[in-house]
Design an enzyme around this catalytic site. Sequence first.
Site, PDB file in Angstrom:
ATOM      1  N   PRO A  16      10.847  -2.527   2.585  1.00  0.00           N
ATOM      2  CA  PRO A  16      10.344  -1.535   3.541  1.00  0.00           C
ATOM      3  C   PRO A  16       8.832  -1.568   3.746  1.00  0.00           C
ATOM      4  O   PRO A  16       8.062  -1.730   2.786  1.00  0.00           O
ATOM      5  CB  PRO A  16      10.734  -0.196   2.916  1.00  0.00           C
ATOM      6  N   ASN A  17       8.467  -1.386   4.992  1.00  0.00           N
ATOM      7  CA  ASN A  17       7.079  -1.213   5.449  1.00  0.00           C
ATOM      8  C   ASN A  17       6.260  -2.507   5.479  1.00  0.00           C
ATOM      9  O   ASN A  17       5.124  -2.497   5.965  1.00  0.00           O
ATOM     10  CB  ASN A  17       6.340  -0.138   4.613  1.00  0.00           C
ATOM     11  N   ARG A  24      -1.454  -1.751   7.774  1.00  0.00           N
ATOM     12  CA  ARG A  24      -1.185  -0.747   6.747  1.00  0.00           C
ATOM     13  C   ARG A  24      -2.084  -0.968   5.534  1.00  0.00           C
ATOM     14  O   ARG A  24      -2.006  -2.001   4.884  1.00  0.00           O
ATOM     15  CB  ARG A  24       0.285  -0.866   6.345  1.00  0.00           C
ATOM     16  N   TYR A  29      -3.301  -4.009   0.632  1.00  0.00           N
ATOM     17  CA  TYR A  29      -2.379  -5.105   0.970  1.00  0.00           C
ATOM     18  C   TYR A  29      -3.039  -6.287   1.676  1.00  0.00           C
ATOM     19  O   TYR A  29      -2.365  -7.278   1.960  1.00  0.00           O
ATOM     20  CB  TYR A  29      -1.231  -4.552   1.823  1.00  0.00           C
ATOM     21  N   ASN A  80       9.778  -9.476  -2.447  1.00  0.00           N
ATOM     22  CA  ASN A  80       8.892  -8.321  -2.509  1.00  0.00           C
ATOM     23  C   ASN A  80       9.719  -7.156  -1.986  1.00  0.00           C
ATOM     24  O   ASN A  80       9.825  -6.956  -0.775  1.00  0.00           O
ATOM     25  CB  ASN A  80       7.641  -8.525  -1.646  1.00  0.00           C
ATOM     26  N   ALA A  83       8.523  -0.712  -1.923  1.00  0.00           N
ATOM     27  CA  ALA A  83       8.776   0.552  -2.622  1.00  0.00           C
ATOM     28  C   ALA A  83      10.121   0.548  -3.347  1.00  0.00           C
ATOM     29  O   ALA A  83      10.285   1.225  -4.373  1.00  0.00           O
ATOM     30  CB  ALA A  83       8.713   1.709  -1.627  1.00  0.00           C
ATOM     31  N   GLU A 104       9.644 -12.242  -8.464  1.00  0.00           N
ATOM     32  CA  GLU A 104       9.170 -11.039  -7.772  1.00  0.00           C
ATOM     33  C   GLU A 104       7.712 -11.243  -7.364  1.00  0.00           C
ATOM     34  O   GLU A 104       6.926 -11.821  -8.125  1.00  0.00           O
ATOM     35  CB  GLU A 104       9.269  -9.846  -8.728  1.00  0.00           C
ATOM     36  N   HIS A 106       4.292  -9.108  -5.508  1.00  0.00           N
ATOM     37  CA  HIS A 106       3.636  -7.957  -4.882  1.00  0.00           C
ATOM     38  C   HIS A 106       2.255  -8.397  -4.436  1.00  0.00           C
ATOM     39  O   HIS A 106       1.564  -9.115  -5.171  1.00  0.00           O
ATOM     40  CB  HIS A 106       3.488  -6.789  -5.867  1.00  0.00           C
ATOM     41  N   ARG A 113      -2.477   0.526  -9.873  1.00  0.00           N
ATOM     42  CA  ARG A 113      -2.312   1.565  -8.857  1.00  0.00           C
ATOM     43  C   ARG A 113      -1.656   2.814  -9.469  1.00  0.00           C
ATOM     44  O   ARG A 113      -1.677   2.990 -10.677  1.00  0.00           O
ATOM     45  CB  ARG A 113      -1.519   0.988  -7.686  1.00  0.00           C
TER      46      ARG A 113
HETATM   47  C1  DHK Z   1       4.307  -3.155  -1.463  1.00  0.00           C
HETATM   48  C2  DHK Z   1       4.657  -1.859  -1.211  1.00  0.00           C
HETATM   49  O1  DHK Z   1       5.031  -1.486   0.004  1.00  0.00           O
HETATM   50  C3  DHK Z   1       4.554  -0.831  -2.256  1.00  0.00           C
HETATM   51  O2  DHK Z   1       5.524   0.174  -2.104  1.00  0.00           O
HETATM   52  C4  DHK Z   1       4.614  -1.400  -3.661  1.00  0.00           C
HETATM   53  C5  DHK Z   1       3.996  -3.651  -2.815  1.00  0.00           C
HETATM   54  C6  DHK Z   1       3.636  -2.573  -3.795  1.00  0.00           C
HETATM   55  C7  DHK Z   1       2.998  -4.796  -2.770  1.00  0.00           C
HETATM   56  O3  DHK Z   1       1.930  -4.718  -3.374  1.00  0.00           O
HETATM   57  O4  DHK Z   1       3.292  -5.808  -2.109  1.00  0.00           O
HETATM   58  O5  DHK Z   1       4.279  -0.391  -4.580  1.00  0.00           O
END
Ligand code: DHK
Length: 158
Positions: A16-17, A24, A29, A80, A83, A104, A106, A113
């Site tokens: 998500p996102n 964002r 990120y 990845n 969330a 995995e 991130h 964080r």
């Molecule tokens: C991405 C997200 O959207 C967060 O919810 C995770 C992760 C971290 C990232 O760092 O790629 O906590």
Amino acid sequence: MSDPVRRPVVAVLNGPNLNLLGERDPQAYGTATLADIEKLCLETGDRLGLDIDFRQTNHEGVLVDAIHELRRTAAGVVINAAALSHTSVSVRDALAVVEGPVVEVHLSNIHRREAFRHHSFVAEVADGVVTGCGARGYAMAVEHVAHLVAAAVEEVAS
Ligand code: DHK
């Protein structure tokens, strides 16, 4: 005409996102978009002789279905789960039945964080974790999956 040689497929799954990368929270990120990251993964895959199946979804069940679909056919998985890494037992349980290696990734360093990001259900079933290396972390994760796949092939051959 000869058949094209089929290359192993590494799935790169995004939760998500992550479709909003680039706009964002760039402090956390970075500025690379998801399209930039897909390009990086495709280039890395090409260099290593792999095809990349790159996907993103905002829906937990869709991610679980994708993992089920790929569990036997993908040589390995980079994920990845965003969330969902911190909340989803169903994503964790789906990954546990993947036959190939799982790495995995991130973008941000989740350990630097908020406390709710420190635990990852995905990490419990992953063969490796890359966190805090930004977009480059995806290339590192694809490389590590390639390394683990090659090591498994060598072990079978020996
Ligand atoms: C991405 C997200 O959207 C967060 O919810 C995770 C992760 C971290 C990232 O760092 O790629 O906590």
